[in-house]
Motif scaffolding. Structure first.
Motif, PDB file in Angstrom:
ATOM      1  N   VAL A  38       0.935  -1.262   0.155  1.00 33.16           N
ATOM      2  CA  VAL A  38       0.110  -0.022   0.071  1.00 33.16           C
ATOM      3  C   VAL A  38       0.975   1.324   0.041  1.00 33.16           C
ATOM      4  O   VAL A  38       0.310   2.267  -0.705  1.00 33.16           O
ATOM      5  N   LYS A  39       2.123   1.189   0.801  1.00 37.19           N
ATOM      6  CA  LYS A  39       2.978   2.364   0.749  1.00 37.19           C
ATOM      7  C   LYS A  39       3.844   2.477  -0.334  1.00 37.19           C
ATOM      8  O   LYS A  39       4.400   3.566  -0.733  1.00 37.19           O
ATOM      9  N   MET A  40       4.090   1.151  -0.922  1.00 37.79           N
ATOM     10  CA  MET A  40       5.125   1.249  -1.997  1.00 37.79           C
ATOM     11  C   MET A  40       4.351   1.659  -3.299  1.00 37.79           C
ATOM     12  O   MET A  40       5.126   2.405  -4.158  1.00 37.79           O
ATOM     13  N   PRO A  51       0.636   6.775 -13.031  1.00 33.82           N
ATOM     14  CA  PRO A  51      -0.609   6.831 -12.024  1.00 33.82           C
ATOM     15  C   PRO A  51      -1.139   5.492 -12.040  1.00 33.82           C
ATOM     16  O   PRO A  51      -1.426   4.650 -13.371  1.00 33.82           O
ATOM     17  N   LEU A  52      -1.669   4.754 -10.845  1.00 37.14           N
ATOM     18  CA  LEU A  52      -2.798   3.593 -10.904  1.00 37.14           C
ATOM     19  C   LEU A  52      -3.999   4.196 -10.694  1.00 37.14           C
ATOM     20  O   LEU A  52      -4.262   4.845  -9.729  1.00 37.14           O
ATOM     21  N   MET A  69     -11.690  -9.111  -7.774  1.00 33.87           N
ATOM     22  CA  MET A  69     -10.718  -9.061  -9.285  1.00 33.87           C
ATOM     23  C   MET A  69     -10.492  -7.811 -10.195  1.00 33.87           C
ATOM     24  O   MET A  69      -9.488  -7.877 -10.862  1.00 33.87           O
ATOM     25  N   PRO A  70     -11.612  -7.125 -10.160  1.00 33.35           N
ATOM     26  CA  PRO A  70     -11.322  -5.840 -11.100  1.00 33.35           C
ATOM     27  C   PRO A  70     -10.278  -4.806 -10.605  1.00 33.35           C
ATOM     28  O   PRO A  70      -9.435  -4.383 -11.519  1.00 33.35           O
ATOM     29  N   LEU A  75      -4.152  -3.416 -11.138  1.00 34.95           N
ATOM     30  CA  LEU A  75      -3.217  -3.599 -10.416  1.00 34.95           C
ATOM     31  C   LEU A  75      -1.985  -4.356 -11.571  1.00 34.95           C
ATOM     32  O   LEU A  75      -0.924  -3.899 -11.652  1.00 34.95           O
ATOM     33  N   SER A  76      -2.702  -5.421 -11.933  1.00 34.40           N
ATOM     34  CA  SER A  76      -1.854  -6.096 -12.726  1.00 34.40           C
ATOM     35  C   SER A  76      -1.333  -5.408 -13.883  1.00 34.40           C
ATOM     36  O   SER A  76      -0.060  -5.543 -14.512  1.00 34.40           O
ATOM     37  N   ASN A  77      -2.266  -4.909 -14.799  1.00 37.41           N
ATOM     38  CA  ASN A  77      -2.041  -3.987 -15.956  1.00 37.41           C
ATOM     39  C   ASN A  77      -0.922  -2.800 -15.610  1.00 37.41           C
ATOM     40  O   ASN A  77      -0.167  -2.521 -16.352  1.00 37.41           O
ATOM     41  N   TRP A  78      -1.149  -2.166 -14.474  1.00 39.06           N
ATOM     42  CA  TRP A  78      -0.426  -1.044 -14.111  1.00 39.06           C
ATOM     43  C   TRP A  78       1.154  -1.608 -14.033  1.00 39.06           C
ATOM     44  O   TRP A  78       1.818  -0.885 -14.456  1.00 39.06           O
ATOM     45  N   MET A  79       1.152  -2.650 -13.188  1.00 37.85           N
ATOM     46  CA  MET A  79       2.525  -3.340 -12.994  1.00 37.85           C
ATOM     47  C   MET A  79       3.162  -3.584 -14.540  1.00 37.85           C
ATOM     48  O   MET A  79       4.350  -3.527 -14.579  1.00 37.85           O
TER      49      MET A  79
END
Length: 409
Positions: A38-40, A51-52, A69-70, A75-79
């Motif tokens: 969360v902080k990372m 930005p996420l 899941m959404p 999160l997965s696409n952002w990474m």
């Protein structure tokens, strides 16, 4: 990663209680660095300007009740957009080592992953010696914890018998730490007879406290020593420092100042490190008074005030020296940047100044914990004595690291 029974994904922060090998989360908290995902995430968003698209309230639930899941897909696409070699990070041998260590309850698994991530980040770094130490310590911890669990399963020792457990741990402490033999012997005596009346009198009680603090500080002193020697070697490799120049410890000087003045409740290791920055200014023949150092603090002016900017900066620095109203990560970086800019920016790195200030603040946090837990006036004097051990750590590991480097060459 699989969802829980409610279909939620939770990123739990793994943290096994350990003096021999604290968890990465423990160390990050002491250094004021992000200690969970969360902080990372905000730090990564700022660093990579990516930005996420997930609300802060949803992010907060990642380590609590979990997310659906959404959110996981976002999160997965952002990474995937970040320039991080995710496929190389998922290194199967490291993942297996991590899993095995976590199964037995060792923080080694988390450090294995951190070391693997570091190895992918750079070909050369001032942190190489530090992570060499972390890797060795992690391996020792894993073997130690695994061995204890094996002996418990076999019925050789009782997990509820603190003396039997300590005796099983002792060999590793003797082999892999710099805790003096007499301090290990003192703690062994306490582990064998914790309720012995002799241990409650002032003299013996002080001895036990001293042994405990030696155990706690061993990891941190060892890590800091490897960090400092690593900096010196890195600067030599880069040509910023002459290869014939002595490896010197900035932290030894700061810890010496702190250990002498620690009886003064308004003294801090952070303040002692700020004093080292003044010494650096003086060596550069720059103005090095406290007010001069305070001038590097950015102050946000608001409204009318009778107080001058210089007085506000000095008051802020005075608070920092006394461990009060400590700066945010952003404000501390601005201070370090202004300081390095005054030096000319070539010989001293902003991140290096930040690291030293973070380490000093971490020591203050540790000391504050002990004082709060101990509620004993003897604690201050004992800590002051234990702190004076750091130069021994630096000299010991300097010799080992440089000798090993000479043999490789």
């Amino acid at each position: 990663m699989k969802p829980n029974g409610d279909g939620k994904f939770i990123f739990k922060t793994m943290n096994f209680e350990s003096i021999f090998l604290p968890s990465p989360a423990d160390v990050c908290r002491l250094l004021g660095l992000p200690d969970n995902i969360v902080k990372m995430i905000p730090a990564l968003e700022e660093h990579y300007a990516q930005p996420l698209n997930v609300s802060r309230s949803s992010l907060a639930e990642i380590t609590r009740s979990g997310v659906g899941m959404p959110t996981m897909n976002k999160l997965s696409n952002w990474m995937k957009k970040l320039p991080i070699p995710m496929k190389r990070l998922i290194h199967m041998p490291t993942m297996l080592k991590t899993y095995r260590a976590m199964r037995v309850g060792s923080n080694a698994g988390l450090w294995y992953s951190a070391s693997n991530g570091f190895s992918l980040a750079s070909n050369d770094s001032e942190l190489i010696s530090l992570f060499d130490f972390i890797s060795m310590r992690a391996e020792a911890d894993y073997k130690m914890v695994k061995g204890i669990k094996h002996l418990v399963r076999k019925g050789v020792i009782d997990k509820n018998d603190s003396n039997e457990v300590w005796q099983a741990l002792l060999t590793t402490w003797q082999k892999c730490s710099l805790v003096p033999a007499e301090q290990l012997a003192c703690y062994s005596l306490y582990a064998a007879s914790p309720d012995d009346p002799i241990l409650t009198n002032e003299l013996e009680g002080t001895a036990v406290l001293k042994a405990v603090f030696h155990l706690v500080f061993d990891f941190y002193f060892s890590a800091i020593a490897h960090f400092e020697v690593g900096i010196s070697l890195y600067y030599m490799r880069c040509g910023a420092k002459d290869v014939s120049e002595q490896h010197r410890s900035l932290f030894s000087s700061a810890i010496h100042t702190f250990s002498i003045a620690i009886a003064d409740e308004r003294c801090s290791c952070f303040g002692a490190m700020l004093n080292e920055l003044r010494t650096i200014l003086a060596k550069k023949e720059l103005v090095s008074g406290w007010r001069a150092l305070a001038s590097y603090i950015d102050i946000e002016e608001s409204g009318q005030s009778m107080e001058t900017l210089a007085d506000k900066q000095y008051r802020q620095l005075k608070d920092w020296r006394n461990g009060m109203n400590m700066p945010s990560a952003h404000k501390l970086r601005q201070f370090a940047s202004n300081f390095v800019r005054e030096l000319g920016g070539g010989e001293v790195d902003v991140n290096l100044v930040l690291d030293y200030l973070r380490i000093a603040n971490g020591i203050d946090t540790l000391v504050a914990r002990f004082l709060e837990q101990g509620k004993d006036e003897r604690v201050i004097a004992i800590i002051a004595e234990v702190l004076t051990e750091y130069p021994r750590y630096f000299e010991h590991y300097k010799q080992i690291i440089t000798t090993k480097g000479a043999q490789k060459a």
